[in-house]
Design an enzyme around this catalytic site. Structure first.
Site, PDB file in Angstrom:
ATOM      1  N   GLU A 268       0.858  -1.198   0.000  1.00 41.31           N
ATOM      2  CA  GLU A 268       0.000   0.000   0.000  1.00 41.31           C
ATOM      3  C   GLU A 268       0.884   1.235   0.000  1.00 41.31           C
ATOM      4  O   GLU A 268       1.872   1.259   0.742  1.00 41.31           O
ATOM      5  CB  GLU A 268      -0.913  -0.026   1.233  1.00 41.31           C
ATOM      6  CG  GLU A 268      -1.862  -1.222   1.185  1.00 41.31           C
ATOM      7  CD  GLU A 268      -2.799  -1.305   2.395  1.00 41.31           C
ATOM      8  OE1 GLU A 268      -2.773  -0.392   3.238  1.00 41.31           O
ATOM      9  OE2 GLU A 268      -3.544  -2.283   2.481  1.00 41.31           O
ATOM     10  N   HIS A 285      -7.641   1.234   1.959  1.00 47.63           N
ATOM     11  CA  HIS A 285      -7.587   0.793   3.366  1.00 47.63           C
ATOM     12  C   HIS A 285      -8.391   1.733   4.279  1.00 47.63           C
ATOM     13  O   HIS A 285      -7.832   2.331   5.211  1.00 47.63           O
ATOM     14  CB  HIS A 285      -6.134   0.699   3.835  1.00 47.63           C
ATOM     15  CG  HIS A 285      -5.949  -0.289   4.950  1.00 47.63           C
ATOM     16  ND1 HIS A 285      -4.819  -1.040   5.118  1.00 47.63           N
ATOM     17  CD2 HIS A 285      -6.777  -0.648   5.964  1.00 47.63           C
ATOM     18  CE1 HIS A 285      -4.934  -1.808   6.183  1.00 47.63           C
ATOM     19  NE2 HIS A 285      -6.126  -1.586   6.715  1.00 47.63           N
TER      20      HIS A 285
HETATM   21  P1  NAD Z   1     -10.714 -11.491  14.984  1.00 43.56           P
HETATM   22  O1  NAD Z   1      -9.421 -11.927  15.579  1.00 43.56           O
HETATM   23  O2  NAD Z   1     -11.830 -11.150  15.890  1.00 43.56           O
HETATM   24  O3  NAD Z   1     -11.241 -12.587  13.930  1.00 43.56           O
HETATM   25  C1  NAD Z   1     -10.409 -13.225  13.009  1.00 43.56           C
HETATM   26  C2  NAD Z   1     -10.876 -14.666  12.894  1.00 43.56           C
HETATM   27  O4  NAD Z   1     -10.140 -15.290  11.842  1.00 43.56           O
HETATM   28  C3  NAD Z   1     -10.631 -15.479  14.163  1.00 43.56           C
HETATM   29  O5  NAD Z   1     -11.863 -16.037  14.635  1.00 43.56           O
HETATM   30  C4  NAD Z   1      -9.655 -16.570  13.729  1.00 43.56           C
HETATM   31  O6  NAD Z   1      -9.910 -17.810  14.374  1.00 43.56           O
HETATM   32  C5  NAD Z   1      -9.951 -16.651  12.242  1.00 43.56           C
HETATM   33  N1  NAD Z   1      -8.853 -17.204  11.426  1.00 43.56           N
HETATM   34  C6  NAD Z   1      -7.534 -16.952  11.518  1.00 43.56           C
HETATM   35  N2  NAD Z   1      -6.871 -17.636  10.570  1.00 43.56           N
HETATM   36  C7  NAD Z   1      -7.789 -18.341   9.880  1.00 43.56           C
HETATM   37  C8  NAD Z   1      -7.731 -19.231   8.775  1.00 43.56           C
HETATM   38  N3  NAD Z   1      -6.556 -19.564   8.202  1.00 43.56           N
HETATM   39  N4  NAD Z   1      -8.872 -19.769   8.321  1.00 43.56           N
HETATM   40  C9  NAD Z   1     -10.063 -19.472   8.900  1.00 43.56           C
HETATM   41  N5  NAD Z   1     -10.189 -18.629   9.936  1.00 43.56           N
HETATM   42  C10 NAD Z   1      -9.060 -18.076  10.426  1.00 43.56           C
HETATM   43  O7  NAD Z   1     -10.329 -10.238  14.067  1.00 43.56           O
HETATM   44  P2  NAD Z   1     -11.326  -9.104  13.527  1.00 43.56           P
HETATM   45  O8  NAD Z   1     -11.322  -7.955  14.468  1.00 43.56           O
HETATM   46  O9  NAD Z   1     -12.612  -9.732  13.129  1.00 43.56           O
HETATM   47  O10 NAD Z   1     -10.517  -8.640  12.225  1.00 43.56           O
HETATM   48  C11 NAD Z   1     -10.509  -9.447  11.053  1.00 43.56           C
HETATM   49  C12 NAD Z   1      -9.483  -8.912  10.058  1.00 43.56           C
HETATM   50  O11 NAD Z   1      -9.847  -7.578   9.670  1.00 43.56           O
HETATM   51  C13 NAD Z   1      -8.061  -8.823  10.619  1.00 43.56           C
HETATM   52  O12 NAD Z   1      -7.151  -9.306   9.654  1.00 43.56           O
HETATM   53  C14 NAD Z   1      -7.829  -7.338  10.810  1.00 43.56           C
HETATM   54  O13 NAD Z   1      -6.480  -6.962  10.683  1.00 43.56           O
HETATM   55  C15 NAD Z   1      -8.673  -6.762   9.670  1.00 43.56           C
HETATM   56  N6  NAD Z   1      -9.068  -5.353   9.839  1.00 43.56           N
HETATM   57  C16 NAD Z   1      -9.083  -4.571   8.727  1.00 43.56           C
HETATM   58  C17 NAD Z   1      -9.451  -3.225   8.825  1.00 43.56           C
HETATM   59  C18 NAD Z   1      -9.486  -2.360   7.599  1.00 43.56           C
HETATM   60  O14 NAD Z   1      -9.279  -1.161   7.726  1.00 43.56           O
HETATM   61  N7  NAD Z   1      -9.784  -2.918   6.443  1.00 43.56           N
HETATM   62  C19 NAD Z   1      -9.772  -2.680  10.066  1.00 43.56           C
HETATM   63  C20 NAD Z   1      -9.782  -3.517  11.182  1.00 43.56           C
HETATM   64  C21 NAD Z   1      -9.422  -4.867  11.059  1.00 43.56           C
END
Ligand code: NAD
Length: 316
Positions: A268, A285
């Site tokens: 990015e 993002h």
């Molecule tokens: P979270 O930890 O609550 O949930 C993530 C889930 O993914 C967990 O339940 C975990 O068990 C599961 N997981 C991990 N690896 C896996 C795999 N290989 N296969 C299946 N499931 C798997 O996290 P969240 O708060 O829900 O965030 C989810 C994602 O969103 C993260 O990667 C975070 O960095 C991203 N995010 C992006 C933004 C954005 O600006 N776009 C903002 C916030 C978070």
């Protein structure tokens, strides 16, 4: 927070290193100033370089941190530092092992952006199905071109990664009359109302696949895209690496997948080949970019910082 006045940290400094802070509401900043700490603010209004972080934070006991780097070398030079409070979720820019060894507590705001990312995901789904962005660009290009879209009702949605954001997306989609299933490798107990499927099965079942995993692995590569239904859609708002961009490009170009929407990229700012395609929506993002979310995350980061410092002041 009066106890802080009597704490050993009274009159110490706190740095706010995020590129912006209190831009939409000054309450989080007021809360910090009321705590009797001196407050130093990032003067550059952008992500800090390492030497700039060092300069700003040199004497500080606490930091409200953005996405700037805190590696082993920097952390060891911040001799007074007791707490880093990330205004956001990601901790990958902080050397957590060194922080722990030096007794620096690291906290974040994991819940703050959940609704904002989930709402953006629903916006992507509706946009893809009704081709809103595509037709908007076409009208701006002075083409009155109507393309048939699809309804969200009765669509099968496969959510990969059923944590905070994945579950919120599912909740938001239910009133549209969708069926939601998920795959989550680490979720032990089932979630009532939603079926859990192995990834391969979920990909073949779904009309729309939305990726919400944590971690830095590639979950959707060429093999997984080949398992998806012809004409289906893919969304990624999790991490850039979660989806193989090259494989996605090939599949969108050949129209195997009908469309995709991405908010996150391996590099990015993104300037890769997906820019050439008209069946992909790309955003810079902005998952957590909602005013209400920003203010709440800033408030949560301040509360977390003060709470941890107060505990330290009491010798815990
Ligand atoms: P979270 O930890 O609550 O949930 C993530 C889930 O993914 C967990 O339940 C975990 O068990 C599961 N997981 C991990 N690896 C896996 C795999 N290989 N296969 C299946 N499931 C798997 O996290 P969240 O708060 O829900 O965030 C989810 C994602 O969103 C993260 O990667 C975070 O960095 C991203 N995010 C992006 C933004 C954005 O600006 N776009 C903002 C916030 C978070």
């Amino acid at each position: 927070m009066n106890t802080l006045k009597k704490s050993p940290f009274y009159n110490n400094k706190i740095a706010i290193t995020t590129s912006s802070f209190a831009e939409y509401d000054d309450k989080p900043l007021k809360l910090l100033r009321e705590s009797e700490f001196g407050v130093l603010i990032n003067p550059h209004k952008r992500r800090l370089e390492k030497n700039e972080t060092l300069e700003l934070c040199l004497e500080c006991i606490g930091i409200i941190a953005g996405t700037e780097l805190y590696d082993d070398n920097l952390l060891r030079q911040l001799k007074n530092l007791k707490v880093i409070s990330r205004c956001g979720v990601g901790l990958d820019t902080i050397d957590l092992r060194t922080a722990e060894a030096l007794g620096i507590k690291v906290v974040n705001t994991p819940n703050g952006s959940t609704l904002a990312v989930a709402e953006l995901t629903v916006a992507f789904i509706l946009d893809l199905l009704r081709k809103v962005s595509f037709m908007h660009l076409s009208v701006k290009d002075r083409k009155w071109q109507k393309k048939m879209g699809n309804l969200l009702k009765d669509k099968k949605i496969g959510i990969v990664g059923f944590g905070r954001i994945g579950q919120k997306v599912a909740q938001l989609l239910m009133p549209f009359g969708c069926t939601v299933a998920y795959c989550d490798l680490y979720l032990k107990d089932g979630i009532p109302g939603f079926s859990s499927l192995p990834l391969e099965e979920l990909l073949g079942w779904s009309d729309i696949v939305s990726v919400h995993v944590s971690g830095n692995n590639t979950i959707i590569g060429a093999k997984e895209i080949n398992l998806m239904k012809r004409g289906s859609w893919l969304i990624n708002t999790s991490r850039g690496k979660s989806v193989d961009e090259e494989a996605l490009y090939n599949s969108l170009k050949s129209r195997c997948l009908q469309g995709a929407a991405l908010d996150v990229f391996t590099q990015e700012p993104y300037c890769g080949k997906l820019l050439e395609l008209d069946n992909v929506i790309l955003t810079p993002h902005i998952g957590s970019y909602a005013v209400e979310t920003r203010v709440e995350m800033e408030r949560e980061a301040v509360v977390n910082l003060l709470k941890e410092l107060e505990l330290r002041g009491r010798g815990r």
